[in-house]
Write a protein that holds these residues in place. Structure first.
Motif, PDB file in Angstrom:
ATOM      1  N   MET A 159      -6.037   1.836  -7.992  1.00 29.13           N
ATOM      2  CA  MET A 159      -7.154   2.726  -7.752  1.00 29.13           C
ATOM      3  C   MET A 159      -8.444   1.911  -7.816  1.00 29.13           C
ATOM      4  O   MET A 159      -8.538   0.949  -8.563  1.00 29.13           O
ATOM      5  N   PRO A 160      -9.442   2.281  -7.028  1.00 30.24           N
ATOM      6  CA  PRO A 160     -10.702   1.539  -7.053  1.00 30.24           C
ATOM      7  C   PRO A 160     -11.374   1.669  -8.410  1.00 30.24           C
ATOM      8  O   PRO A 160     -11.187   2.655  -9.114  1.00 30.24           O
ATOM      9  N   GLU A 161     -12.138   0.663  -8.759  1.00 27.46           N
ATOM     10  CA  GLU A 161     -12.881   0.707 -10.015  1.00 27.46           C
ATOM     11  C   GLU A 161     -13.936   1.808  -9.926  1.00 27.46           C
ATOM     12  O   GLU A 161     -14.712   1.859  -8.996  1.00 27.46           O
ATOM     13  N   GLU A 162     -13.921   2.677 -10.874  1.00 30.13           N
ATOM     14  CA  GLU A 162     -14.910   3.738 -10.977  1.00 30.13           C
ATOM     15  C   GLU A 162     -15.382   3.766 -12.412  1.00 30.13           C
ATOM     16  O   GLU A 162     -14.825   3.103 -13.271  1.00 30.13           O
ATOM     17  N   SER A 163     -16.384   4.544 -12.662  1.00 32.35           N
ATOM     18  CA  SER A 163     -16.777   4.710 -14.059  1.00 32.35           C
ATOM     19  C   SER A 163     -15.936   5.850 -14.624  1.00 32.35           C
ATOM     20  O   SER A 163     -16.221   7.025 -14.403  1.00 32.35           O
ATOM     21  N   TYR A 164     -14.862   5.478 -15.270  1.00 35.87           N
ATOM     22  CA  TYR A 164     -13.948   6.460 -15.836  1.00 35.87           C
ATOM     23  C   TYR A 164     -14.487   6.977 -17.170  1.00 35.87           C
ATOM     24  O   TYR A 164     -15.146   6.245 -17.909  1.00 35.87           O
ATOM     25  N   LEU A 165     -14.165   8.226 -17.475  1.00 36.64           N
ATOM     26  CA  LEU A 165     -14.564   8.787 -18.754  1.00 36.64           C
ATOM     27  C   LEU A 165     -13.780   8.137 -19.882  1.00 36.64           C
ATOM     28  O   LEU A 165     -14.333   7.830 -20.931  1.00 36.64           O
ATOM     29  N   LYS A 166     -12.481   7.948 -19.666  1.00 37.45           N
ATOM     30  CA  LYS A 166     -11.610   7.288 -20.642  1.00 37.45           C
ATOM     31  C   LYS A 166     -10.477   6.610 -19.887  1.00 37.45           C
ATOM     32  O   LYS A 166     -10.088   7.049 -18.810  1.00 37.45           O
ATOM     33  N   VAL A 167      -9.936   5.564 -20.479  1.00 35.47           N
ATOM     34  CA  VAL A 167      -8.785   4.852 -19.909  1.00 35.47           C
ATOM     35  C   VAL A 167      -7.808   4.577 -21.039  1.00 35.47           C
ATOM     36  O   VAL A 167      -8.204   4.115 -22.111  1.00 35.47           O
ATOM     37  N   TRP A 168      -6.526   4.895 -20.788  1.00 34.67           N
ATOM     38  CA  TRP A 168      -5.474   4.611 -21.756  1.00 34.67           C
ATOM     39  C   TRP A 168      -4.421   3.746 -21.090  1.00 34.67           C
ATOM     40  O   TRP A 168      -4.025   4.000 -19.955  1.00 34.67           O
ATOM     41  N   GLU A 169      -3.951   2.739 -21.788  1.00 35.02           N
ATOM     42  CA  GLU A 169      -2.854   1.889 -21.307  1.00 35.02           C
ATOM     43  C   GLU A 169      -1.758   1.889 -22.359  1.00 35.02           C
ATOM     44  O   GLU A 169      -2.042   1.845 -23.559  1.00 35.02           O
ATOM     45  N   PHE A 170      -0.505   1.916 -21.881  1.00 37.50           N
ATOM     46  CA  PHE A 170       0.623   1.908 -22.803  1.00 37.50           C
ATOM     47  C   PHE A 170       1.860   1.392 -22.075  1.00 37.50           C
ATOM     48  O   PHE A 170       1.941   1.465 -20.851  1.00 37.50           O
ATOM     49  N   PRO A 171       2.828   0.862 -22.824  1.00 37.53           N
ATOM     50  CA  PRO A 171       4.043   0.296 -22.223  1.00 37.53           C
ATOM     51  C   PRO A 171       4.836   1.329 -21.428  1.00 37.53           C
ATOM     52  O   PRO A 171       4.773   2.525 -21.707  1.00 37.53           O
ATOM     53  N   ILE A 172       5.601   0.861 -20.480  1.00 39.05           N
ATOM     54  CA  ILE A 172       6.325   1.720 -19.539  1.00 39.05           C
ATOM     55  C   ILE A 172       7.238   2.734 -20.227  1.00 39.05           C
ATOM     56  O   ILE A 172       7.350   3.866 -19.778  1.00 39.05           O
ATOM     57  N   THR A 173       7.893   2.355 -21.323  1.00 44.04           N
ATOM     58  CA  THR A 173       8.820   3.280 -21.973  1.00 44.04           C
ATOM     59  C   THR A 173       8.450   3.591 -23.412  1.00 44.04           C
ATOM     60  O   THR A 173       9.165   4.312 -24.078  1.00 44.04           O
ATOM     61  N   GLY A 174       7.386   3.075 -23.912  1.00 43.73           N
ATOM     62  CA  GLY A 174       6.973   3.341 -25.288  1.00 43.73           C
ATOM     63  C   GLY A 174       6.730   2.041 -26.007  1.00 43.73           C
ATOM     64  O   GLY A 174       6.927   0.984 -25.429  1.00 43.73           O
ATOM     65  N   PRO A 175       6.250   2.058 -27.174  1.00 43.75           N
ATOM     66  CA  PRO A 175       5.937   3.229 -27.997  1.00 43.75           C
ATOM     67  C   PRO A 175       4.689   3.935 -27.484  1.00 43.75           C
ATOM     68  O   PRO A 175       4.015   3.439 -26.603  1.00 43.75           O
ATOM     69  N   ASP A 176       4.427   5.072 -28.094  1.00 43.00           N
ATOM     70  CA  ASP A 176       3.270   5.862 -27.673  1.00 43.00           C
ATOM     71  C   ASP A 176       1.986   5.072 -27.846  1.00 43.00           C
ATOM     72  O   ASP A 176       1.920   4.108 -28.586  1.00 43.00           O
ATOM     73  N   THR A 177       0.958   5.554 -27.189  1.00 43.37           N
ATOM     74  CA  THR A 177      -0.350   4.908 -27.291  1.00 43.37           C
ATOM     75  C   THR A 177      -0.997   5.281 -28.607  1.00 43.37           C
ATOM     76  O   THR A 177      -0.618   6.238 -29.262  1.00 43.37           O
ATOM     77  N   SER A 178      -1.976   4.521 -28.955  1.00 44.22           N
ATOM     78  CA  SER A 178      -2.779   4.898 -30.108  1.00 44.22           C
ATOM     79  C   SER A 178      -4.048   5.564 -29.588  1.00 44.22           C
ATOM     80  O   SER A 178      -4.462   5.321 -28.466  1.00 44.22           O
ATOM     81  N   GLY A 179      -4.623   6.404 -30.375  1.00 47.34           N
ATOM     82  CA  GLY A 179      -5.873   7.016 -29.956  1.00 47.34           C
ATOM     83  C   GLY A 179      -5.699   8.423 -29.433  1.00 47.34           C
ATOM     84  O   GLY A 179      -4.772   9.131 -29.802  1.00 47.34           O
ATOM     85  N   GLU A 180      -6.587   8.781 -28.524  1.00 49.52           N
ATOM     86  CA  GLU A 180      -6.689  10.155 -28.055  1.00 49.52           C
ATOM     87  C   GLU A 180      -5.958  10.406 -26.742  1.00 49.52           C
ATOM     88  O   GLU A 180      -6.289  11.333 -26.030  1.00 49.52           O
ATOM     89  N   SER A 181      -5.008   9.592 -26.382  1.00 47.87           N
ATOM     90  CA  SER A 181      -4.327   9.765 -25.091  1.00 47.87           C
ATOM     91  C   SER A 181      -3.623  11.116 -25.034  1.00 47.87           C
ATOM     92  O   SER A 181      -3.095  11.594 -26.034  1.00 47.87           O
ATOM     93  N   PRO A 182      -3.625  11.750 -23.872  1.00 47.18           N
ATOM     94  CA  PRO A 182      -2.984  13.063 -23.732  1.00 47.18           C
ATOM     95  C   PRO A 182      -1.455  12.922 -23.872  1.00 47.18           C
ATOM     96  O   PRO A 182      -0.806  12.290 -23.052  1.00 47.18           O
ATOM     97  N   GLU A 183      -0.917  13.507 -24.933  1.00 43.23           N
ATOM     98  CA  GLU A 183       0.499  13.330 -25.270  1.00 43.23           C
ATOM     99  C   GLU A 183       1.437  13.755 -24.151  1.00 43.23           C
ATOM    100  O   GLU A 183       2.448  13.102 -23.907  1.00 43.23           O
ATOM    101  N   HIS A 184       1.140  14.859 -23.459  1.00 42.71           N
ATOM    102  CA  HIS A 184       2.038  15.340 -22.416  1.00 42.71           C
ATOM    103  C   HIS A 184       2.060  14.386 -21.221  1.00 42.71           C
ATOM    104  O   HIS A 184       3.082  14.223 -20.568  1.00 42.71           O
ATOM    105  N   VAL A 185       0.942  13.719 -20.930  1.00 42.62           N
ATOM    106  CA  VAL A 185       0.900  12.756 -19.827  1.00 42.62           C
ATOM    107  C   VAL A 185       1.682  11.498 -20.222  1.00 42.62           C
ATOM    108  O   VAL A 185       2.455  10.961 -19.430  1.00 42.62           O
ATOM    109  N   VAL A 186       1.508  11.051 -21.454  1.00 45.14           N
ATOM    110  CA  VAL A 186       2.248   9.893 -21.956  1.00 45.14           C
ATOM    111  C   VAL A 186       3.746  10.181 -21.930  1.00 45.14           C
ATOM    112  O   VAL A 186       4.545   9.349 -21.491  1.00 45.14           O
ATOM    113  N   ALA A 187       4.145  11.388 -22.364  1.00 40.08           N
ATOM    114  CA  ALA A 187       5.563  11.764 -22.364  1.00 40.08           C
ATOM    115  C   ALA A 187       6.130  11.753 -20.942  1.00 40.08           C
ATOM    116  O   ALA A 187       7.253  11.284 -20.713  1.00 40.08           O
ATOM    117  N   ALA A 188       5.366  12.239 -19.975  1.00 35.39           N
ATOM    118  CA  ALA A 188       5.822  12.257 -18.579  1.00 35.39           C
ATOM    119  C   ALA A 188       5.985  10.838 -18.048  1.00 35.39           C
ATOM    120  O   ALA A 188       6.984  10.515 -17.397  1.00 35.39           O
TER     121      ALA A 188
END
Length: 148
Positions: free
Chosen positions: A3-32
């Protein structure tokens, strides 16, 4: 395609299969994303592709809208001889307020389209001669122990 660089409100990065991210990442999106990441290990037809160190990136564009990308991660040379790295791709303007089940189907469909349309050609998930389409499956009855 990333995706093109934009000014995002927030960005979360996490491994393909886990563990979960730290912080405020949306749990349902991470689970999907994790569900699709785990499924990528199954019913794959095509060149051997290293996916274990790939990273999901969720970028919040606006309230409830975001971009999702899967980026190739580093691969250890001694463990991946003969494999090619997954090329990164992304898709945008995704409604992140959907349920985890609906997001899983959406993400799986997008990933499948990217893999089947790219080079090297990958069919995922496949059963014999056809690609399987992602759907939300609903169990209509409970199996008794004698039916298992």
């Amino acid at each position: 395609m990333f995706m093109p660089e934009e000014s995002y409100l927030k960005v979360w990065e996490f491994p393909i299969t886990g563990p979960d991210t730290s912080g405020e990442s949306p749990e349902h999106v991470v689970a999907a994303c994790h569900a699709v990441g785990r499924d990528l290990q199954c019913r794959w037809h095509g060149p051997d592709t290293y996916t274990q160190n790939c990273v999901w990136t969720i970028s919040l564009v606006g309230p409830g809208l975001g971009h999702i990308a899967l980026k190739a991660g580093p691969r250890p040379r001694h463990k991946t001889e003969g494999t090619s790295p997954l090329r990164g791709f992304g898709f945008g303007e995704t409604d992140l307020d959907q349920s985890a089940q609906k997001l899983t189907v959406l993400i799986a469909g997008e990933v499948q389209d990217q893999l089947a349309g790219g080079m090297p050609y990958v069919q995922w998930p496949i059963k014999k001669q056809r690609l399987l389409m992602p759907v939300v499956a609903r169990r209509t009855r409970c199996l008794g122990s004698s039916e298992l």
